[in-house]
Design an enzyme around this catalytic site. Structure first.
Site, PDB file in Angstrom:
ATOM      1  N   ASP A 122       0.810  -1.219   0.000  1.00 56.30           N
ATOM      2  CA  ASP A 122       0.000   0.000   0.000  1.00 56.30           C
ATOM      3  C   ASP A 122       0.848   1.276   0.000  1.00 56.30           C
ATOM      4  O   ASP A 122       2.018   1.255   0.366  1.00 56.30           O
ATOM      5  CB  ASP A 122      -0.874   0.046   1.267  1.00 56.30           C
ATOM      6  CG  ASP A 122      -1.994  -0.977   1.233  1.00 56.30           C
ATOM      7  OD1 ASP A 122      -1.936  -1.882   0.384  1.00 56.30           O
ATOM      8  OD2 ASP A 122      -2.902  -0.865   2.068  1.00 56.30           O
ATOM      9  N   HIS A 139       3.729  -2.158   3.078  1.00 54.00           N
ATOM     10  CA  HIS A 139       3.748  -0.824   2.465  1.00 54.00           C
ATOM     11  C   HIS A 139       5.018  -0.666   1.638  1.00 54.00           C
ATOM     12  O   HIS A 139       6.110  -0.869   2.177  1.00 54.00           O
ATOM     13  CB  HIS A 139       3.675   0.251   3.546  1.00 54.00           C
ATOM     14  CG  HIS A 139       2.382   0.214   4.305  1.00 54.00           C
ATOM     15  ND1 HIS A 139       2.178  -0.626   5.376  1.00 54.00           N
ATOM     16  CD2 HIS A 139       1.218   0.882   4.113  1.00 54.00           C
ATOM     17  CE1 HIS A 139       0.939  -0.458   5.826  1.00 54.00           C
ATOM     18  NE2 HIS A 139       0.323   0.446   5.081  1.00 54.00           N
TER      19      HIS A 139
HETATM   20 ZN    ZN Z   1      -2.568   3.018   3.357  1.00 56.93          ZN
END
Ligand code: ZN
Length: 498
Positions: free
Chosen positions: A325, A467
């Site tokens: 992400d 991430h």
């Molecule tokens: Zn996020």
């Protein structure tokens, strides 16, 4: 007699005055000559080829898109200097920076000239360097540190900060960050003062009266600051309120802890928005979850999430979906792509529209490598607090920019923080994808922890949240893929697991 004396005085005054004028002319001529040479070399792209210029000027690309680094050096034995500062595509920003640099340079040269008049043996040095911090809003903070000394006896240190969003040309000041709100400023001033008074490196060297003045809630007192991904850092001058031992005091406040005072675009990207789900909301298949997963749920997951995410695949094949992400990121995403390729693994990238807009080439590389493209909103807001229209635009604009950059549409959507409600669900046709394994990589930033959370919590059908904006995540990936492969997992996109 009085007349005679006055005349004598006048003569002396005239003589003194002439000396001053001569000194000024010499100084002026030197400065003109000096800056003239600088100009000549800055106008030349290949200053290296010039015959022994006073100052060498070089310009190179930085690691930050849209920013070049200007380097000026002079080995002049009388007044050597080494200066580095950023240059952007925006005149206003460049002028603000170069005005500051020129001022520092001229002050230094003037000081050295004064010394030279008195004692030709004095040597000095001027050093200006800078650091760049990138905040998720797209804002760059440039922290310029100026150190000058003469004969090592007196040294001056000063820190000034400049800000720029190289995408928009927008520059910010501290009042923009603190919502232009005096109460917020007061709160921050109090926090900063407390930090100073308790900081081991500063507290014993404080001059209290000066500290009181420096910590008055005035915008000017807090004008030197940097925004990092998770901190707001304030810089103060040497001797401003402390003795030399404390150097240039720096105070760091965690964005998470001062979130209420911060304007929306600068709020921390990762925050705790939802309480853990109650037992009634937990679907049956969550009951076997380890404590680690519960911790995960507490920190990021929306209550509605659980029911939609983990479907046991019909076959006996062990499947796992890796998701990344908040990217794309110019170096971290690329490293992740290379590692995925090495293991012949596919993953899903939930991208932020604002970052795709900024790094379209990286988004394209993700698509070309065959990974699934996900929409993660434009700017990472908590969508459950927004109107239908704004939610619609956050999602729509992101889908548009992903398709523009990659030639392929996003096929899945993941709301920031996993926060969703009917408003959010009604604004998109895309399947909403959450996760069941939260690596908390954004929090600990530790490759070992990322790996061990995955080892302890992954089962067939898991969707793993990571991430692609943290170096530690990229660094953990090779071992993660080796481990999961050795456990017999096949890597698939989230759409294949749903
Ligand atoms: Zn996020």
């Amino acid at each position: 007699m009085g007349k005679h004396l006055r005349k004598r005085q006048n003569t002396w005054i005239d003589f003194g005055f002439s000396l001053v004028i001569i000194a000024l002319i010499i100084t002026g001529a030197f400065i003109l000559l000096y800056s003239g040479k600088n100009e000549a070399s800055s106008n030349s792209d290949k200053s290296n080829s010039m015959e022994s210029p006073a100052t060498l000027i070089d310009k190179i690309d930085s690691n930050y898109p849209g920013i070049k680094i200007i380097t000026e050096t002079s080995n002049d034995s009388f007044a050597p200097l080494a200066i580095q500062y950023p240059e952007s595509a925006y005149t206003e920003f460049n002028e603000a920076v170069s005005t500051y640099i020129t001022k520092s340079k001229n002050e230094y040269i003037q000081t050295m000239l004064d010394y030279k008049k008195n004692d030709g043996k004095i040597h000095g040095e001027l050093n200006i360097s800078f650091k760049t911090y990138l905040h998720n809003s797209g804002n760059y903070s440039f922290v310029i540190a100026t150190n000058s000394s003469s004969s090592g006896t007196s040294s001056l240190s000063e820190i000034r900060t400049f800000h720029l969003n190289p995408e928009t040309g927008q520059t910010i000041q501290i009042d923009d960050v603190l919502q232009n709100n005096e109460d917020n400023l007061k709160a921050i001033a109090t926090l900063v003062k407390n930090e100073v008074l308790t900081d081991e490196k500063i507290k014993d060297y404080i001059m209290l009266d000066e500290l009181d003045i420096s910590m008055l809630p005035k915008w000017n007192n807090f004008s030197s600051f940097a925004l990092t991904e998770d901190e707001l850092i304030f810089y103060f001058d040497k001797f401003q309120f402390s003795t030399i031992e404390a150097g240039t005091p720096t105070v760091k406040l965690k964005l998470e802890e001062i979130e209420e005072f911060i304007a929306n675009p600068f709020k921390p990207i990762q925050k705790i928005v939802t309480p853990p789900p109650t037992n009634e909301e937990k679907p049956e298949n969550k009951e076997s979850d380890t404590p680690n997963v519960d911790e995960t749920v507490e920190s990021e997951k929306a209550p509605e999430s659980s029911s939609e995410e983990v479907a046991t695949p019909p076959s006996s094949e062990k499947l796992v979906a890796l998701t990344f992400d908040d990217g794309p990121h110019p170096t971290v995403t690329r490293q992740i792509l290379a590692t995925l390729k090495k293991h012949d693994a596919v993953a899903t990238f939930f991208m932020l529209g604002s970052r795709v807009d900024y790094y379209p080439d990286i988004a394209k590389e993700v698509q070309e490598a065959g990974h699934e493209l996900g929409n993660h909103s434009w700017n990472h807001p908590d969508l459950t607090k927004m109107s239908d229209e704004r939610v619609f635009n956050e999602i729509k604009n992101t889908s548009n920019v992903i398709e523009q950059a990659t030639g392929q549409p996003a096929t899945v959507f993941r709301p920031p923080y996993g926060a969703q409600n009917d408003t959010v669900r009604n604004q998109t046709e895309l399947p909403i994808i959450l996760w069941d394994v939260d690596t908390l990589d954004w929090k600990h930033r530790n490759a070992e922890n990322t790996l061990s959370i995955i080892k302890n919590n992954t089962r067939s059908g898991s969707i793993i949240l990571m991430h692609d904006i943290h170096q530690s995540t990229a660094d953990a990936l090779d071992r993660i893929l080796s481990h999961l492969t050795s456990e017999g997992y096949t890597f698939v996109s989230v759409s294949e697991i749903e």
